[in-house]
Design a protein around this motif. Structure first.
Motif, PDB file in Angstrom:
ATOM      1  N   ALA A 115      32.068  -2.098  14.012  1.00  0.00           N
ATOM      2  CA  ALA A 115      31.925  -3.413  13.320  1.00  0.00           C
ATOM      3  C   ALA A 115      30.655  -3.652  12.559  1.00  0.00           C
ATOM      4  CB  ALA A 115      31.934  -4.243  14.444  1.00  0.00           C
ATOM      5  N   ARG A 116      29.661  -3.096  13.076  1.00  0.00           N
ATOM      6  CA  ARG A 116      28.259  -3.222  12.633  1.00  0.00           C
ATOM      7  C   ARG A 116      27.904  -2.380  11.290  1.00  0.00           C
ATOM      8  NH1 ARG A 116      24.183  -5.645  15.132  1.00  0.00           N
ATOM      9  NH2 ARG A 116      22.501  -4.154  14.658  1.00  0.00           N
ATOM     10  N   LEU A 117      28.478  -1.242  11.253  1.00  0.00           N
ATOM     11  CA  LEU A 117      28.550  -0.509   9.965  1.00  0.00           C
ATOM     12  C   LEU A 117      29.544  -1.216   8.872  1.00  0.00           C
ATOM     13  CD1 LEU A 117      29.280   3.184  11.300  1.00  0.00           C
ATOM     14  CD2 LEU A 117      26.911   2.241  10.499  1.00  0.00           C
ATOM     15  N   ALA A 118      30.596  -1.733   9.418  1.00  0.00           N
ATOM     16  CA  ALA A 118      31.488  -2.608   8.327  1.00  0.00           C
ATOM     17  C   ALA A 118      30.525  -3.768   7.767  1.00  0.00           C
ATOM     18  CB  ALA A 118      32.645  -2.879   9.038  1.00  0.00           C
ATOM     19  N   GLY A 119      29.786  -4.353   8.813  1.00  0.00           N
ATOM     20  CA  GLY A 119      28.684  -5.204   8.197  1.00  0.00           C
ATOM     21  C   GLY A 119      27.926  -4.786   7.529  1.00  0.00           C
ATOM     22  N   ALA A 120      27.418  -3.589   7.429  1.00  0.00           N
ATOM     23  CA  ALA A 120      26.370  -3.157   6.511  1.00  0.00           C
ATOM     24  C   ALA A 120      27.053  -3.072   5.184  1.00  0.00           C
ATOM     25  CB  ALA A 120      25.838  -2.010   7.048  1.00  0.00           C
ATOM     26  N   TYR A 156      40.954  -8.506  16.789  1.00  0.00           N
ATOM     27  CA  TYR A 156      40.092  -7.935  17.699  1.00  0.00           C
ATOM     28  C   TYR A 156      38.740  -8.662  17.724  1.00  0.00           C
ATOM     29  CZ  TYR A 156      38.503  -3.663  20.380  1.00  0.00           C
ATOM     30  OH  TYR A 156      38.285  -3.052  21.381  1.00  0.00           O
ATOM     31  N   PRO A 157      38.531  -9.750  18.435  1.00  0.00           N
ATOM     32  CA  PRO A 157      37.424 -10.777  18.753  1.00  0.00           C
ATOM     33  C   PRO A 157      36.095 -10.032  18.703  1.00  0.00           C
ATOM     34  CG  PRO A 157      39.199 -11.299  20.197  1.00  0.00           C
ATOM     35  CD  PRO A 157      39.691 -10.005  19.767  1.00  0.00           C
ATOM     36  N   GLN A 158      35.948  -8.865  19.675  1.00  0.00           N
ATOM     37  CA  GLN A 158      34.826  -8.204  19.536  1.00  0.00           C
ATOM     38  C   GLN A 158      34.317  -7.809  18.156  1.00  0.00           C
ATOM     39  OE1 GLN A 158      37.015  -8.162  21.975  1.00  0.00           O
ATOM     40  NE2 GLN A 158      36.200  -8.544  24.131  1.00  0.00           N
ATOM     41  N   TYR A 159      35.108  -6.955  17.634  1.00  0.00           N
ATOM     42  CA  TYR A 159      34.919  -6.613  16.389  1.00  0.00           C
ATOM     43  C   TYR A 159      34.389  -7.436  15.352  1.00  0.00           C
ATOM     44  CZ  TYR A 159      35.650  -3.077  12.379  1.00  0.00           C
ATOM     45  OH  TYR A 159      35.371  -2.496  11.182  1.00  0.00           O
ATOM     46  N   ARG A 160      35.041  -8.556  15.303  1.00  0.00           N
ATOM     47  CA  ARG A 160      34.936  -9.734  14.629  1.00  0.00           C
ATOM     48  C   ARG A 160      33.339 -10.234  14.567  1.00  0.00           C
ATOM     49  NH1 ARG A 160      39.354 -12.149  15.156  1.00  0.00           N
ATOM     50  NH2 ARG A 160      38.812 -13.517  16.533  1.00  0.00           N
ATOM     51  N   ARG A 161      33.272 -10.421  15.987  1.00  0.00           N
ATOM     52  CA  ARG A 161      31.759 -11.058  16.338  1.00  0.00           C
ATOM     53  C   ARG A 161      30.711 -10.144  15.937  1.00  0.00           C
ATOM     54  NH1 ARG A 161      33.059 -11.971  21.110  1.00  0.00           N
ATOM     55  NH2 ARG A 161      31.883 -10.409  22.337  1.00  0.00           N
ATOM     56  N   TYR A 162      30.870  -8.775  16.545  1.00  0.00           N
ATOM     57  CA  TYR A 162      29.633  -7.910  16.152  1.00  0.00           C
ATOM     58  C   TYR A 162      29.391  -7.664  14.524  1.00  0.00           C
ATOM     59  CZ  TYR A 162      29.747  -5.958  20.887  1.00  0.00           C
ATOM     60  OH  TYR A 162      29.443  -5.929  22.161  1.00  0.00           O
ATOM     61  N   LEU A 163      30.752  -7.824  13.877  1.00  0.00           N
ATOM     62  CA  LEU A 163      30.393  -7.663  12.397  1.00  0.00           C
ATOM     63  C   LEU A 163      29.506  -8.912  11.740  1.00  0.00           C
ATOM     64  CD1 LEU A 163      33.301  -6.705   9.698  1.00  0.00           C
ATOM     65  CD2 LEU A 163      31.869  -8.799   9.287  1.00  0.00           C
ATOM     66  N   LYS A 164      29.909  -9.911  12.034  1.00  0.00           N
ATOM     67  CA  LYS A 164      29.381 -11.335  11.582  1.00  0.00           C
ATOM     68  C   LYS A 164      28.021 -11.106  12.209  1.00  0.00           C
ATOM     69  CE  LYS A 164      33.413 -14.292  11.107  1.00  0.00           C
ATOM     70  NZ  LYS A 164      33.944 -15.472  11.651  1.00  0.00           N
ATOM     71  N   LYS A 165      27.871 -10.803  13.239  1.00  0.00           N
ATOM     72  CA  LYS A 165      26.372 -10.755  13.818  1.00  0.00           C
ATOM     73  C   LYS A 165      25.340  -9.638  12.857  1.00  0.00           C
ATOM     74  CE  LYS A 165      23.379  -9.896  17.856  1.00  0.00           C
ATOM     75  NZ  LYS A 165      23.430  -9.786  19.430  1.00  0.00           N
ATOM     76  N   ALA A 166      26.142  -8.439  12.602  1.00  0.00           N
ATOM     77  CA  ALA A 166      25.365  -7.381  11.914  1.00  0.00           C
ATOM     78  C   ALA A 166      24.845  -8.064  10.187  1.00  0.00           C
ATOM     79  CB  ALA A 166      26.150  -6.307  11.523  1.00  0.00           C
ATOM     80  N   VAL A 167      26.038  -8.709   9.814  1.00  0.00           N
ATOM     81  CA  VAL A 167      25.626  -9.429   8.449  1.00  0.00           C
ATOM     82  C   VAL A 167      24.371 -10.432   8.527  1.00  0.00           C
ATOM     83  CG1 VAL A 167      26.453 -10.848   6.713  1.00  0.00           C
ATOM     84  CG2 VAL A 167      27.927  -8.978   7.689  1.00  0.00           C
ATOM     85  N   ALA A 168      24.651 -11.100   9.589  1.00  0.00           N
ATOM     86  CA  ALA A 168      23.327 -12.213   9.685  1.00  0.00           C
ATOM     87  C   ALA A 168      22.164 -11.490   9.964  1.00  0.00           C
ATOM     88  CB  ALA A 168      23.733 -12.997  11.196  1.00  0.00           C
ATOM     89  N   GLU A 169      22.086 -10.517  10.831  1.00  0.00           N
ATOM     90  CA  GLU A 169      20.922  -9.636  11.159  1.00  0.00           C
ATOM     91  C   GLU A 169      20.282  -8.948   9.604  1.00  0.00           C
ATOM     92  OE1 GLU A 169      20.781  -6.596  14.016  1.00  0.00           O
ATOM     93  OE2 GLU A 169      21.977  -7.913  15.356  1.00  0.00           O
ATOM     94  N   LEU A 170      21.033  -8.461   8.779  1.00  0.00           N
ATOM     95  CA  LEU A 170      20.968  -7.887   7.613  1.00  0.00           C
ATOM     96  C   LEU A 170      20.417  -8.992   6.597  1.00  0.00           C
ATOM     97  CD1 LEU A 170      23.711  -5.163   7.504  1.00  0.00           C
ATOM     98  CD2 LEU A 170      20.947  -4.656   7.352  1.00  0.00           C
ATOM     99  N   LEU A 171      20.759  -9.919   6.404  1.00  0.00           N
ATOM    100  CA  LEU A 171      20.353 -10.857   5.387  1.00  0.00           C
ATOM    101  C   LEU A 171      19.399 -12.023   5.870  1.00  0.00           C
ATOM    102  CD1 LEU A 171      24.125 -11.497   3.827  1.00  0.00           C
ATOM    103  CD2 LEU A 171      22.162  -9.924   2.991  1.00  0.00           C
TER     104      LEU A 171
END
Length: 461
Positions: A373-378, A411-426
């Motif tokens: 999820a975090r790689l998808a966010g990246a 997949y709630p955990q996937y969705r949550r991790y993805l959004k958090k990664a986007v927020a961290e990066l931006l």
């Protein structure tokens, strides 16, 4: 295959492996010793897995930056990078003014789906949607293209006559020509006006409802992304322009591979695949593969660390026996003894487990899914590339990323991790303007909308 939660096992199946370990005090004491042994033996392996899958902010920034570089290289010249950067030549998106009855065809490997969408303009928008799914007979899989498209055209005609619908996706050669020829042979008064893949159609479907949509991402069995690009930022167009000055670019980002944190289990899975060395990003983040990566890690822990006792269940050695839906089901387990985790392990992989081993299984699931999820966010932070090339085009205003696919949806955990990664990066200030919206079945409606937009309506991207 979209991600769906599977039912937990029946109580009798659970009892078959729980009661043996709780009939008397001696049995419970033996189980506690075994649990301690399992934890001690498997713990270093879990730690190694977590280290190899780690995605701290510097790693994510490197992935995002490398993908932006690949995007520019792919826009400069065909074959310039792993990313194909396919130009959709869709230079007009739905405006809301579209009216009438439009069909779309979604052609997959073994079946196709037809949609009919009735559009009523800005006042009524989508008045009605009807759809149907048709299985392609096995004998047509090896038949001529004419026979295949005659079958599709006939099914389309039957559906149209009873008030049905169509969408489109992919086939061997010029799909537009084949289908138009087939409709001529069948005497059907229809013409294909747009040929788009599901990701581009998702963007179009989402843009119909929200003018701020700039990116679309599919996260399901497979994965892909597309975005709206300025034509003067695409050197390989060699001066071609559209009235809007923009077009949708299909990344085919599953082929990306730079800077990804990979494990021995990823490499072994890739080596055993039908396309070794290819689609590495997809194999790391999409629903087709997450369960298999976890299975390989658990099998290693079972063989080398006695995670599930002295014997290793034969079913656990079967490739893809553990699916991503199984990971999702286990991660939703809120019971004190992780009853659902035990149920899935027992019924899917033939594994008998205790609480200690179930906790480790959950950690393995979480590690694999978090990395994905975090790689998808990246990847989603390709928004930075658009901003760098077009000042204040993205980060100074509300920008929407349309998401479709069962993995993201279910997949709630996937969705949550993805959004958090986007927020961290931006960062907090920029990320508050980035909206990630689920666009369920956006590709179906989007294909019909593009047929409408590109057949008779003005261009506006």
């Amino acid at each position: 295959m979209s991600v769906t939660a599977i039912a937990t096992a029946t109580s009798s199946a659970i009892g078959s492996f729980r009661t043996r370990r709780s009939t008397n005090g001696v049995s419970r004491f033996k189980m506690s010793i075994r649990s301690s042994f399992v934890s001690m033996a498997a713990a270093p392996m879990l730690t190694k897995l977590q280290q190899d899958c780690a995605t701290p902010l510097p790693v994510l920034r490197n992935v995002a930056s490398s993908m932006s570089d690949d995007i520019r290289a792919g826009l400069a010249v065909d074959g310039g990078s792993d990313l194909k950067m396919i130009l959709s030549y869709v230079d007009s998106l739905p405006t809301g003014d579209e009216k009438g009855l439009f069909y779309a065809l979604d052609l997959g490997g073994t079946n196709f789906r037809v949609l009919r969408v009735e559009l009523g303009g800005k006042d009524k928008r989508v008045i009605a949607i009807e759809s149907d799914q048709v299985s392609i007979p096995q004998e047509l899989m090896s038949a001529t293209s004419e026979e295949l498209f005659d079958f599709i055209a006939s099914a389309l005609a039957n559906f149209a006559n009873k008030g049905g619908t169509f969408l489109e996706k992919k086939a061997g050669k010029d799909v537009v020509a084949c289908l138009n020829e087939a409709m001529d042979r069948k005497g059907i008064d229809m013409r294909v006006s747009a040929l788009v893949n599901d990701t581009v159609a998702t963007l179009a479907g989402a843009r119909y409802w929200d003018d701020d949509v700039m990116v679309a991402v599919i996260l399901g069995t497979g994965t892909n992304a597309c975005y709206v690009e300025r034509m003067d930022c695409i050197p390989k167009l060699q001066g071609e322009f559209s009235p809007s000055g923009r077009t949708i670019v299909n990344l085919e980002w599953g082929a990306f591979s730079k800077g990804l944190p990979l494990t021995v289990f990823d490499r072994d899975m890739d080596a055993a695949s039908i396309n070794p060395g290819e689609q590495i990003f997809e194999k790391t983040i999409s629903g087709m593969y997450l369960g298999e990566i976890a299975r390989r890690a658990l099998l290693h822990m079972a063989e080398e660390g006695s995670l599930f006792g002295k014997s290793v269940p034969e079913k656990l050695s079967m490739p893809f026996v553990l699916g991503t839906p199984d990971l999702s089901t286990m991660q939703q387990d809120g019971t004190e003894d992780l009853h659902t985790v035990g149920s899935v392990l027992y019924n899917v992989a033939g594994v008998e487990s205790d609480l200690s081993s179930r906790k480790i299984v959950l950690e393995v699931c979480d590690t694999i899914v978090k990395r994905a999820a975090r790689l998808a966010g990246a990847g989603i932070v390709i928004l930075q590339k658009i901003e760098e090339d077009t000042e204040d085009a993205i980060f100074g205003k509300r920008t929407v990323v349309a998401m479709d696919g069962g993995l993201y949806e279910r997949y709630p955990q996937y969705r949550r991790y993805l959004k958090k990664a986007v927020a961290e990066l931006l960062g907090p200030e920029t990320s508050q303007n980035i909206v990630i919206e689920h666009s369920k079945d956006g590709s179906g409606i989007g294909a019909a909308l593009l047929a409408a937009t590109n057949s008779k309506y003005g261009r506006n991207l």
